[in-house]
Design a protein around this motif. Structure first.
Motif: not given
Length: 590
Positions: A339, A342, A346, A377, A381
């Motif tokens: 979270e 991300e 963003s 991102t 990941e």
């Protein structure tokens, strides 16, 4: 210095300025604020450190008032009044409508100040407790600057203010104060040749990183930072929360909204989320060595004399890695979860979209830049865990100092350095603070040393850990990936190299020898810096190319927005990086 030193001042304000009982706008503090409001509404927007330029001032809220030196009836004895004031401006409010910005003011008071203080005059109140006195910028008066130093030498509490001295530190008496002439986002005063006092102008509840991080590093024995000697903080009196006025000095004739006249105890400076016990960091005293030179000046000297910067950049990379390691050892670290990762991506994408709305030149590159941020991102990941820790937060060539062997930084010792403040303005401008390319005005320039000595034997120190002043203090204290600092320094090398071509604004990169030399210089410096970092840290930032590219992209977008607003003639510099970063990954890393 006046005979009425702080050691003889009371810890309580005079009757007219006392902060004990709750004061409605018509009370003593209401009268004080109403008398000052018209003067401050005109004077504040002219100060570089005022963040609300372009927005009208609708009024003020008095957060704290402390009389450090009472004014005297004698024409030769000034007074010193310390205020924390919140400016009420549209669009600069929290979610519940409270003003976001709180400013530290040090007001000199004198019936007829000497002529040399004329440029510092703010005005003469027409009514209230200061009627008959001239109000002026107190730091421009040597007698009043000395009051602050004496308070730091003899720690204790005065009203809402608390003066703290690091155990074992040495501060001489009778040091001659000299305010720095450079226009800065904060204010600094040099005392003699041994100390410099940095006062934060835009303040808030919580420990300022420019005190917290150097203090943590110095206490671990780090020789890469100047050790704080003393500092000042404030714990505002909750009773002052109701004291407000409009910009004309009038108290509201209609009931004020809840955020204007709080009925609950003041938390921090009134913004939601602050804890009542949180203090405001107001200023830090550190050792000063005038023979140091900042990295920006050193880089320009190398560039314009045709010399390489690889040796110095390599050493700077090592110094950065050592500081990062020291911060990770001294303060908590964390791992950014999905979270948080991300949200990081963003936030960058949102800043890009906002910048594209303001700067049309960005729009043709938006798709490529978005891909660069999307790679962040994907890299997070698919790759290893992303560690976060406390970092510098605004690292560039103007935030690092070079000294030779005799002036190495010793924690708490007389050879520590924080002299870059004399050489360049502070601030959040990209690359080197508020004015890249502005000539250095250092007391002793590197030319005083044998040519090449500064680059070959340079020992680097990092300063100004405040972070980007435009960001909220809470954000600046959050753990961040170290690559944010690395990306900032890489962008700074590009800015330095661009000074070779700024003299020919009509020239184009293709086929121009100056542009080609600038690109080679920047590329070699960037590589050497990353190599030095990898050598000291054991981790090469170039191995996480997508991560590094994303943070460079975010920094370049910020640079474009800054230059478009403040220095349009410099806009081609970050736009050149934007074109590179929006291209293929191989182009971005070249």
């Amino acid at each position: 210095m006046s005979d009425r030193t702080p050691s003889g001042a009371t810890t309580e304000t005079s009757t007219a300025l006392r902060a004990d009982p709750p004061a409605p706008p018509t009370g003593p503090h209401g009268a004080l604020l109403r008398s000052l409001a018209p003067l401050l509404a005109e004077w504040l927007p002219r100060q570089r450190w005022f963040a609300g330029k372009g927005h009208p001032i609708l009024g003020f809220h008095l957060v704290s008032v402390t009389e450090l030196l009472p004014p005297s009836s004698s024409a030769h004895a000034p007074g010193l009044l310390h205020l924390l004031v919140r400016a009420r401006q549209p669009q600069l409010v929290t979610e519940d409508g409270a003003p976001t910005d709180c400013y530290q003011l040090l007001l000199g008071l004198h019936p007829a100040p000497p002529s040399h203080l004329a440029p510092a005059v703010i005005g003469r109140p027409r009514s209230g407790p200061l009627r008959g006195l001239t109000v002026y910028e107190g730091l421009q008066d040597a007698r009043l600057s000395s009051v602050l130093l004496e308070r730091l030498r003899a720690p204790g509490t005065v009203g809402d203010l608390r003066f703290v001295r690091e155990p074992g530190s040495a501060i001489g008496s009778g040091l001659r104060p000299r305010p720095l002439a450079a226009d800065q986002s904060n204010s600094s005063v040099v005392f003699g040749t041994s100390h410099i006092l940095k006062l934060f102008r835009r303040v808030g509840p919580g420990l300022n990183p420019d005190l917290e991080l150097p203090l943590a590093l110095a206490r671990t024995g780090s020789r890469r930072v100047p050790a704080p000697t003393a500092w000042c903080e404030a714990r505002p009196t909750p009773a002052l929360a109701p004291t407000g006025t409009d910009a004309s000095g009038s108290a509201p004739d209609v009931p004020a909204p809840p955020h204007s006249v709080p009925t609950r105890p003041l938390t921090g400076h009134g913004a939601p989320g602050g804890r009542p016990s949180e203090a405001f960091t107001l200023g830090v005293l550190q050792p000063f060595v005038p023979r140091a030179v900042d990295g920006w000046r050193l880089a320009l000297d190398a560039l314009h004399s045709g010399e390489g910067f690889e040796t110095a950049a390599h050493a700077l990379g090592r110094a950065t890695a050592e500081v990062h390691a020291g911060l990770a050892a001294a303060l908590p670290t964390t791992e950014l979860g999905p979270e948080q990762r991300e949200r990081l991506a963003s936030d960058m994408a949102r800043r890009l979209a906002s910048a594209c709305e303001v700067v049309p030149e960005l729009r043709p590159h938006q798709a490529g830049l978005t891909r660069a941020l999307a790679a962040l991102t994907c890299d997070i990941e698919a790759g290893p865990a992303l560690r976060a820790q406390r970092i510098h937060g605004d690292l560039h060539l103007g935030q690092v100092l070079c000294s030779w062997a005799g002036d190495a930084v010793t924690p708490g010792g007389p050879d520590s350095v924080d002299a870059a403040l004399t050489a360049r303005p502070e601030g959040s401008a990209p690359g080197r603070g508020a004015a890249y390319g502005a000539p250095s005005t250092r007391d002793a320039s590197p030319a005083a040393a044998p040519p090449g000595r500064w680059r070959e034997g340079c020992r680097w120190s990092l300063i100004d850990f405040e972070g980007e002043p435009a960001r909220p203090l809470s954000e600046r204290r959050e753990p961040q990936p170290v690559v944010r600092d690395i990306a900032g320094m890489l962008r700074s090398f590009d800015y330095a190299a661009a000074t070779l071509t700024q003299a020919s604004p009509g020239s184009t990169p293709d086929g121009d020898p100056a542009h080609a030399r600038a690109r080679r210089w920047a590329a070699a410096s960037r590589e050497a810096y990353c190599a030095g970092y990898a050598e000291a840290a054991g981790v090469d930032p170039r191995d996480s190319a997508a991560l590094l590219r994303a943070f460079e992209t975010d920094k370049a977008v910020y640079e474009v927005l800054y230059e478009a607003r403040h220095r349009p003639s410099w806009l081609p510099i970050p736009l050149s990086a934007i074109r590179r970063l929006a291209g293929s990954p191989s182009d971005a890393n070249g």
